[in-house]
Scaffold this active site. Structure first.
Site, PDB file in Angstrom:
ATOM      1  N   HIS A 178       6.125  -5.401  12.007  1.00  0.00           N
ATOM      2  CA  HIS A 178       5.460  -4.103  11.933  1.00  0.00           C
ATOM      3  C   HIS A 178       5.134  -3.572  13.336  1.00  0.00           C
ATOM      4  O   HIS A 178       4.060  -3.049  13.612  1.00  0.00           O
ATOM      5  CB  HIS A 178       4.192  -4.164  11.070  1.00  0.00           C
ATOM      6  CG  HIS A 178       3.756  -2.809  10.558  1.00  0.00           C
ATOM      7  ND1 HIS A 178       2.858  -2.011  11.241  1.00  0.00           N
ATOM      8  CD2 HIS A 178       4.096  -2.108   9.453  1.00  0.00           C
ATOM      9  CE1 HIS A 178       2.673  -0.889  10.560  1.00  0.00           C
ATOM     10  NE2 HIS A 178       3.414  -0.924   9.465  1.00  0.00           N
ATOM     11  N   HIS A 214       0.845  -1.197   0.000  1.00  0.00           N
ATOM     12  CA  HIS A 214       0.000   0.000   0.000  1.00  0.00           C
ATOM     13  C   HIS A 214       0.879   1.245   0.000  1.00  0.00           C
ATOM     14  O   HIS A 214       2.104   1.150   0.124  1.00  0.00           O
ATOM     15  CB  HIS A 214      -0.976  -0.013   1.182  1.00  0.00           C
ATOM     16  CG  HIS A 214      -0.349   0.053   2.549  1.00  0.00           C
ATOM     17  ND1 HIS A 214       0.541  -0.872   3.023  1.00  0.00           N
ATOM     18  CD2 HIS A 214      -0.521   0.942   3.568  1.00  0.00           C
ATOM     19  CE1 HIS A 214       0.893  -0.564   4.268  1.00  0.00           C
ATOM     20  NE2 HIS A 214       0.262   0.541   4.619  1.00  0.00           N
ATOM     21  N   ASP A 235       5.831   4.268   4.989  1.00  0.00           N
ATOM     22  CA  ASP A 235       6.722   3.269   5.594  1.00  0.00           C
ATOM     23  C   ASP A 235       6.787   1.971   4.782  1.00  0.00           C
ATOM     24  O   ASP A 235       7.518   1.051   5.130  1.00  0.00           O
ATOM     25  CB  ASP A 235       6.323   2.985   7.061  1.00  0.00           C
ATOM     26  CG  ASP A 235       4.904   2.508   7.230  1.00  0.00           C
ATOM     27  OD1 ASP A 235       4.028   2.933   6.450  1.00  0.00           O
ATOM     28  OD2 ASP A 235       4.645   1.700   8.142  1.00  0.00           O
ATOM     29  N   HIS A 236       6.018   1.930   3.665  1.00  0.00           N
ATOM     30  CA  HIS A 236       6.061   0.732   2.810  1.00  0.00           C
ATOM     31  C   HIS A 236       6.584   1.010   1.402  1.00  0.00           C
ATOM     32  O   HIS A 236       6.835   0.082   0.652  1.00  0.00           O
ATOM     33  CB  HIS A 236       4.678   0.079   2.735  1.00  0.00           C
ATOM     34  CG  HIS A 236       4.226  -0.433   4.063  1.00  0.00           C
ATOM     35  ND1 HIS A 236       4.251  -1.773   4.396  1.00  0.00           N
ATOM     36  CD2 HIS A 236       3.808   0.214   5.179  1.00  0.00           C
ATOM     37  CE1 HIS A 236       3.843  -1.920   5.651  1.00  0.00           C
ATOM     38  NE2 HIS A 236       3.567  -0.731   6.147  1.00  0.00           N
TER      39      HIS A 236
END
Ligand SMILES: [Zn+2]
Ligand SMILES: [Zn+2]
Length: 301
Positions: A268, A60, A64-65
């Site tokens: 995570h 997504h 942070d991804h």
């Protein structure tokens, strides 16, 4: 399969913790899964060759991804890459990346191929003779997919003792591995199961981050060998977890238990916690086989 954890903490990069990124080695592929800031440095630390990465799967568009992706794409260019690169991710990823490349007049000298995703149902996004990759639709604040990586059933294994005993020429080995019987010179047929063993069981890995507790994924990931499930919070912050559409360690464990997975890998983690040991403690109260992801760790199965 071999899983390299490059980063597995939520939100911001810190001195000792990196946002989400992983590399899955499967049947000669190096699949990059998510690409938070710091991914390049982590790849270098783990001595993973950049040139072996040809497919990048982005869950997504939270920073942070994927904030590491523009930098990585740019580095591939500086390294003189000429092979095409496939990027799988939510609609909008192409616009985000091409805008940056356009503003810097730094177009890649290799083909950058975007596979933009919109479906809320599982979609087969990659397939070859040995592996398949399917999306796992998740429930987060923005459109998000996990990814299910599966090996395909391989060929049968030769029973060398048996083939020697029956005096079978090596010319037939290819057919035996494909499951065929062999007819000898005197006309008798030797059944395949006498000459070969069953192929090794195909392995699987499900990556689920970020997501609220979502029991609807259980069917799709049922029986996978390893499940990475986000656990941003501990039970004491369950209210925050619900509010931000994340999961607690216990919720991740409940999914693992219901899906009868082999091993649950947690990650995570919110950086508010001083130690991640409590995540394992809370999860193992529900599901026995729990491992803690941590930056730099490698898991193999
Ligand atoms: Zn996240
Ligand atoms: Zn997120």
């Amino acid at each position: 399969m071999k899983l390299h954890i490059l980063g597995c903490y939520a939100a911001t990069p810190r001195t000792l913790t990196n946002p989400t990124s992983q590399v899955l080695e499967i049947k000669n592929h190096m699949f990059l899964i998510d690409c938070g800031e710091g991914t390049q440095v982590q790849l270098r630390k783990q001595k993973i060759k950049f040139s072996r990465i040809n497919h990048i799967f982005i869950s997504h568009l939270h920073g942070d991804h994927f904030f590491g992706l523009p930098g990585l794409i740019s580095t591939f260019r500086l390294l003189g890459r000429d092979k095409e690169m496939h990027i799988y991710g939510p609609t909008g990823i192409k616009e985000a990346i091409t805008m940056l490349l356009k503003l810097g007049d730094s177009w890649t000298n290799y083909h950058l191929i975007f596979h933009e995703l919109t479906s809320k149902e599982p979609v087969l996004v990659y397939e070859d003779a040995k592996v398949s990759v399917t999306t796992i639709p998740l429930d987060h604040r923005v459109y998000t997919n996990g990814f299910l990586f599966r090996e395909k059933l391989g060929e049968r294994q030769l029973n060398i003792e048996a083939t020697t005993e029956y005096g079978i020429d090596t010319l037939y080995f290819r057919n035996i591995k494909m499951g065929k019987d062999v007819t000898l010179d005197d006309g008798t047929t030797v059944k395949n199961e006498l000459l070969s063993f069953d192929p090794t069981a195909p392995k699987s890995y499900a990556y689920c981050s970020d997501t609220a507790y979502l029991p609807s994924i259980i069917n799709q990931i049922f029986g996978v060998d390893w499940l990475y499930h986000e656990s941003t919070f501990l039970d004491s912050e369950a209210h925050l977890s619900t509010k931000t559409k994340h999961s607690t360690a216990k919720e991740a464990a409940a999914i693992a238990k219901a899906a009868k997975v082999g091993t649950l890998l947690l990650g995570h983690y919110s950086t508010r916690y001083k130690s991640i040991a409590l995540f394992k403690e809370e999860a193992t109260s529900i599901f026995e086989n729990v491992e803690l992801a941590d930056d730099g760790k490698v898991f193999e199965w």
